[in-house]
Write an enzyme that holds these catalytic residues in place. Structure first.
Site, PDB file in Angstrom:
ATOM      1  N   THR A  36       1.798 -15.428   3.772  1.00 21.04           N
ATOM      2  CA  THR A  36       2.081 -16.750   4.343  1.00 21.04           C
ATOM      3  C   THR A  36       3.438 -17.260   3.876  1.00 21.04           C
ATOM      4  OG1 THR A  36       0.712 -17.529   2.526  1.00 21.04           O
ATOM      5  CG2 THR A  36      -0.263 -17.597   4.708  1.00 21.04           C
ATOM      6  N   LEU A 127       1.709  -6.793  -9.011  1.00 24.39           N
ATOM      7  CA  LEU A 127       1.708  -7.903  -9.957  1.00 24.39           C
ATOM      8  C   LEU A 127       3.118  -8.444 -10.188  1.00 24.39           C
ATOM      9  CD1 LEU A 127      -0.871  -6.531 -12.570  1.00 24.39           C
ATOM     10  CD2 LEU A 127      -1.282  -8.007 -10.604  1.00 24.39           C
ATOM     11  N   ASP A 174       6.759 -14.581  -5.333  1.00 21.37           N
ATOM     12  CA  ASP A 174       6.710 -13.894  -6.628  1.00 21.37           C
ATOM     13  C   ASP A 174       7.720 -14.467  -7.622  1.00 21.37           C
ATOM     14  OD1 ASP A 174       5.066 -12.438  -5.035  1.00 21.37           O
ATOM     15  OD2 ASP A 174       6.345 -10.662  -4.932  1.00 21.37           O
ATOM     16  N   TYR A 223       5.467  -3.630   5.328  1.00 23.65           N
ATOM     17  CA  TYR A 223       5.793  -5.026   5.032  1.00 23.65           C
ATOM     18  C   TYR A 223       6.838  -5.558   6.017  1.00 23.65           C
ATOM     19  CZ  TYR A 223       6.835  -9.168   2.194  1.00 23.65           C
ATOM     20  OH  TYR A 223       7.014 -10.456   1.740  1.00 23.65           O
TER      21      TYR A 223
HETATM   22  C1  GLA Z   1       4.781  -9.418  -1.718  1.00 27.37           C
HETATM   23  C2  GLA Z   1       6.036 -10.265  -1.490  1.00 27.37           C
HETATM   24  C3  GLA Z   1       5.677 -11.749  -1.425  1.00 27.37           C
HETATM   25  C4  GLA Z   1       4.548 -12.010  -0.432  1.00 27.37           C
HETATM   26  C5  GLA Z   1       3.380 -11.041  -0.677  1.00 27.37           C
HETATM   27  C6  GLA Z   1       2.311 -11.166   0.366  1.00 27.37           C
HETATM   28  O1  GLA Z   1       4.266  -9.681  -2.987  1.00 27.37           O
HETATM   29  O2  GLA Z   1       6.974 -10.055  -2.509  1.00 27.37           O
HETATM   30  O3  GLA Z   1       6.821 -12.502  -1.102  1.00 27.37           O
HETATM   31  O4  GLA Z   1       5.011 -11.925   0.874  1.00 27.37           O
HETATM   32  O5  GLA Z   1       3.814  -9.696  -0.724  1.00 27.37           O
HETATM   33  O6  GLA Z   1       1.682 -12.394   0.287  1.00 27.37           O
END
Ligand code: GLA
Length: 396
Positions: A36, A127, A174, A223
């Site tokens: 999201t 993580l 993250d 992704y």
């Molecule tokens: C990875 C990306 C985040 C986010 C998640 C999915 O961790 O680095 O920015 O998009 O995937 O929620």
């Protein structure tokens, strides 16, 4: 010896003096709100008590000498702050270089450092070990300058480094969680406004991470494909609804349902995941405020179904891990965390069941897949900062 003491002693061994400063940046586990962030929606991560540490001392010139203690017995990278290009061999070095590159554009008075990195974050587990390395790099470089960027600006700079220098088009979650996480609480981030609210987790439950040990590669195409699909769905929804739709965040579920049948099947599913997931984050925050752990867990389960069926971001190992987790006493919710396609799950478990949960999930997962898993409770920890540490005694 704890991690910090070990880092100090390795630093001393390598450079002949103790470090002058140590920075720390945590990894994160996302509780709910997946895929999201790049749709300008909502996420709810915790920064965890596993982190990247960088010890450093200033150099008289503008060079950075940095050793990754945990990578193949200490790979070292050397570069000058006014001439930063890609490292063609060491992947980890590009996270450091990327951040140094963007920071040097903002802060002309950066000083060179001798540095050593150590980390207890498993990499590739979802993580956010990369984000933690980026945020830690920004923190240590800034520790030697009088001007400091705020947490949000650090997160944005690190995201820019990851997007443009490393070449992974990740969202802001993250880096934001690593920079601004709160001890003892989750944060609900509004990824458009870049503001957050503190969310106290329901009492009596623990967050447990279970790493499938099947690595995921974010640079991989899934992704980026999803990001593109979301962009296409956004554009089509704007046309179908006859209104301005800057991001999927701007479409309500009610609006979506009216026009969904006109979208290509795959885009319909991706958009449905994102739109319903944003709702789930809001509902989870309300459930936490009511101390309703059961409802929080149910929302996590719904998130997983949506990620698996609509976003197609799960994997056989993740499904197995979740299956096992859900059959354990005291497990309220279990879902993949981070990008998916491998990596770890996040679980909400009653405190009194945590020990058995960790033991049983690891054992059954190994029985069913032949893979050894890492299953461990995590605590919500503070975002990045300079570690206060007694230099003379080498103690934190
Ligand atoms: C990875 C990306 C985040 C986010 C998640 C999915 O961790 O680095 O920015 O998009 O995937 O929620």
């Amino acid at each position: 010896m704890d991690t910090l003491e070990k880092l100090v002693s390795k630093f001393q061994e390598r450079y002949g003096t103790p470090p002058e400063k140590i920075a720390r940046a945590p990894g994160r586990v996302n509780l709910i709100g997946e895929h999201t962030d790049y749709n300008e929606g909502f996420v709810m991560p915790i920064a965890i008590d596993r982190d990247v540490l960088i010890a450093a001392r200033a150099r008289p010139d503008n060079q950075v000498h940095i050793t990754a203690l945990d990578v193949q017995d200490g790979q070292t990278d050397v570069f000058a702050l006014d001439d930063i290009s890609h490292h063609h061999e060491y992947r980890w070095a590009n996270y450091v270089r990327g951040v140094a590159f963007y920071l040097s554009q903002y802060e002309t008075k950066l000083v060179g450092i001798d540095a050593a990195i150590s980390s207890n974050l498993p990499s590739g587990a979802g993580l956010s070990s990369s984000a933690a390395l980026e945020v830690c790099t920004a923190t240590i470089l800034q520790a030697f300058t009088p001007r400091r960027l705020g947490g949000v600006a650090v997160a944005q700079l690190c995201q820019k480094a990851e997007n443009n220098f490393v070449g992974v088009k990740s969202g802001i979650m993250d880096q934001y969680a690593s920079a601004l996480g709160e001890r003892g609480a989750a944060i609900k981030i509004d990824c458009r406004a870049l503001t957050y609210e503190t969310v106290n987790l329901p009492r009596g439950v623990t967050v447990v991470v279970a790493d499938t040990n099947k690595k995921r590669h974010l640079a991989g195409s899934d992704y980026n494909t999803r990001r593109m699909e979301c962009e296409n769905a956004t554009m089509l929804l704007g046309q179908l609804l006859g209104k301005r739709v800057p991001a999927l965040r701007d479409v309500s579920y009610k609006e979506f349902k009216i026009v969904a049948k006109h979208l290509p099947e795959n885009l319909m599913r991706r958009a449905r995941h994102v739109i319903t997931e944003n709702d789930r984050v809001q509902k989870a925050a309300r459930a936490a405020a009511r101390n309703d752990a059961a409802k929080f867990g149910t929302l996590m389960a719904q998130s997983q179904t949506s990620l698996r069926e609509d976003y197609e971001a799960s994997s056989p190992e993740l499904d197995t891990m979740i299956d096992i987790a859900r059959s354990q006493p005291g497990c309220l919710g279990s879902r993949l965390t981070g990008a998916g396609w491998g990596g770890a799950t996040v679980n909400l478990v009653h405190n009194e069941n945590v020990q058995d949960f960790c033991k049983n999930v690891a054992r059954e997962y190994q029985e069913r897949t032949g893979i050894e898993a890492w299953v461990s409770p995590v605590q919500a920890s503070q975002g990045a900062g300079v570690v206060v540490w007694n230099q003379r005694e080498g103690k934190a």
